[in-house]
Design a protein around this motif. Structure first.
Motif, PDB file in Angstrom:
ATOM      1  N   ALA A  28       0.837  -1.203   0.000  1.00 43.24           N
ATOM      2  CA  ALA A  28       0.000   0.000   0.000  1.00 43.24           C
ATOM      3  C   ALA A  28       0.865   1.243   0.000  1.00 43.24           C
TER       4      ALA A  28
ATOM      5  N   LYS B 200      -1.900   6.466  10.462  1.00 43.13           N
ATOM      6  CA  LYS B 200      -2.668   5.533  11.297  1.00 43.13           C
ATOM      7  C   LYS B 200      -3.855   4.966  10.519  1.00 43.13           C
ATOM      8  N   ARG B 201      -4.538   5.842   9.764  1.00 43.00           N
ATOM      9  CA  ARG B 201      -5.699   5.396   8.987  1.00 43.00           C
ATOM     10  C   ARG B 201      -5.299   4.396   7.914  1.00 43.00           C
ATOM     11  N   ALA B 202      -4.193   4.671   7.243  1.00 35.98           N
ATOM     12  CA  ALA B 202      -3.733   3.756   6.191  1.00 35.98           C
ATOM     13  C   ALA B 202      -3.330   2.409   6.772  1.00 35.98           C
TER      14      ALA B 202
ATOM     15  N   SER C 153      -4.546   0.997   9.381  1.00 35.54           N
ATOM     16  CA  SER C 153      -5.688   0.255   9.907  1.00 35.54           C
ATOM     17  C   SER C 153      -6.268  -0.717   8.889  1.00 35.54           C
ATOM     18  N   ASP C 154      -5.990  -0.476   7.601  1.00 34.83           N
ATOM     19  CA  ASP C 154      -6.488  -1.366   6.543  1.00 34.83           C
ATOM     20  C   ASP C 154      -5.477  -2.437   6.156  1.00 34.83           C
ATOM     21  N   ILE C 155      -4.359  -2.466   6.877  1.00 32.40           N
ATOM     22  CA  ILE C 155      -3.281  -3.406   6.548  1.00 32.40           C
ATOM     23  C   ILE C 155      -3.150  -4.424   7.673  1.00 32.40           C
ATOM     24  N   PRO C 156      -2.997  -5.702   7.373  1.00 31.85           N
ATOM     25  CA  PRO C 156      -2.833  -6.694   8.438  1.00 31.85           C
ATOM     26  C   PRO C 156      -1.476  -6.556   9.116  1.00 31.85           C
TER      27      PRO C 156
ATOM     28  N   LEU D 296       3.458  -0.496   4.269  1.00 34.50           N
ATOM     29  CA  LEU D 296       2.897   0.741   3.748  1.00 34.50           C
ATOM     30  C   LEU D 296       4.037   1.643   3.341  1.00 34.50           C
TER      31      LEU D 296
ATOM     32  N   ARG E 102       3.476  -2.783   9.597  1.00 38.00           N
ATOM     33  CA  ARG E 102       2.551  -2.725  10.732  1.00 38.00           C
ATOM     34  C   ARG E 102       2.920  -3.766  11.789  1.00 38.00           C
TER      35      ARG E 102
ATOM     36  N   SER F 113      -2.716  -4.180  18.301  1.00 40.55           N
ATOM     37  CA  SER F 113      -3.586  -5.320  18.557  1.00 40.55           C
ATOM     38  C   SER F 113      -3.379  -5.846  19.966  1.00 40.55           C
TER      39      SER F 113
END
Length: 404
Positions: free
Chosen positions: A5, A23-25, A27-30, A35, A76, A81
């Motif tokens: 990403a 942070k937003r980007a 959040s869509d990555i495992p 990124l 990430r 988590s």
């Protein structure tokens, strides 16, 4: 690299909120995903490294191949988590949902809103009243909504300039009664307020209702005081016996017993008194003040009954404790004077409306009828709580002569 990403920051730096986009980007990555971050801000490498370290993410600075300034690849991490791994839900905000209001909320839930997730490791709070069976009433939310909708402003709800034409001695009687109402309503404010800080915030509907109940009493105190001072500079007499009676309410540490004595017996009797004053008020200001206060007091009595009916359904032994509380209070006040003589006489004069012997006799009879009405109301409320007729009659007879 097409599976990685990408995030374009352009000239936005961390000193102006770039971390929100990162942070937003992420959040869509495992966890373990990458990124690529592009940006032209001069301090981006330093700030991004520091931020990733604090958040538990990996970061590698890459050659700038697109002419967009420093480029970094963020991997990430699992720190976020892990931070919420042991977080637990605190019921649900909608009390209608199954399990929304739990029986025994944890001390670690503290001030968290019901329905939030609480991070593990937070401080434990000391809320002595943290048992649903002790404080809850299913009607609390509806009663709060009614109270919020029925709030009134003393400055506009009452015409303080309405004419007062009765004789000075009638006004003296009004002042004495208002003085009596003020000290009793002060007790009715302090009792719910004293329990507010002890109730676990998980039971927010009960907190809200008690808070607005205290606000009701504050407004009553304001109005009764203002009415007493409309034509006079001083208030009336407060007796030792009256103070002793109210002191027993303030000293009751048990939530159920306190609201039984205050709301079911005391404020219930006061409802009769307020409607009596409304019917026999010598002027429109007194009449309206008492009417508005009575409407508020009816909700206070309703909560006391609702709470105790639920509590008794779960703990039938509570009924015996309620009876003992009445007897104990009666014994404690056995040697006191009871109702302020000046208050009784003032009520007679207000009901009479004049000093004519026949009117005084009529006024006296009305006050006696008031006391019987108070007794009848107490017995009816006691019967609603499951007391047999004879026991309800006996307990009502033991209620303090000071009304509250």
């Amino acid at each position: 690299m097409s599976d990685i990403a990408r995030l374009e920051l352009n000239g936005l730096g961390f000193d102006h909120g770039a971390h929100l986009l990162v942070k937003r980007a992420l959040s869509d990555i495992p966890v373990g995903g990458s990124l690529d971050v592009f940006g032209s801000h001069a301090e981006l490498p330093v700030h991004l490294r520091a931020w990733c370290r604090s958040q538990g993410h990996g970061v590698e600075m890459l050659p700038d191949g697109r002419g967009l300034g420093p480029t970094a690849r963020v991997v990430r991490g699992s720190a976020e988590s892990g931070r919420w791994k042991d977080a637990e839900p605190t019921g649900a905000p909608d009390r209608a949902l199954a399990g929304a209001v739990v029986d025994k909320p944890k001390a670690q839930w503290g001030l968290a809103a019901r329905g939030a997730r609480v991070e593990a490791g937070g401080p434990a709070f000391n809320f002595p009243l943290s048992d649903k069976d002790v404080v809850w009433a299913d009607e609390a939310a509806a009663l709060y909504a009614q109270a919020a909708a029925a709030q009134w402003d003393p400055a506009t709800a009452i015409d303080w300039s309405a004419p007062i034409t009765h004789p000075p001695e009638i006004e003296d009687a009004v002042v004495q009664v208002m003085t009596f109402l003020v000290e009793n309503e002060t007790a009715a404010l302090i009792v719910p307020a004293s329990f507010l800080a002890k109730i676990h915030p998980h039971f927010r509907e009960v907190l809200q209702l008690l808070a607005i109940q205290a606000a009701d009493e504050a407004r009553h105190i304001e109005c009764f005081t203002r009415r007493a001072l409309l034509l006079r500079q001083n208030l009336g007499l407060s007796t030792a016996g009256g103070q002793e009676s109210l002191k027993t309410l303030l000293e009751e540490p048990d939530f159920a017993l306190a609201f039984f004595l205050l709301s079911v017996l005391g404020e219930g009797s006061f409802l009769s008194l307020l409607w009596f004053l409304h019917a026999n008020a010598p002027d429109p200001v007194t009449r309206e003040v008492c009417r508005l206060a009575a409407q508020d007091e009816a909700r206070h009595v309703a909560f006391g009954l609702a709470h105790l009916r639920r509590h008794l359904g779960l703990d039938p032994g509570l009924r015996g404790r309620l009876a003992v509380a009445v007897e104990r209070r009666h014994d404690a006040l056995r040697n006191t004077d009871g109702l302020n003589e000046e208050v009784f006489d003032a009520l007679v004069l207000l009901a009479a409306g004049s000093w004519e012997p026949a009117d005084i006799a009529s006024g006296y009879a009305r006050v006696v009828a008031l006391q019987k009405d108070m007794d009848r109301g107490r017995r009816q409320r006691l019967e609603k709580l499951g007391f047999p007729d004879d026991e309800a009659e006996a307990l009502s007879a033991l209620h303090t002569r000071n009304f509250m």
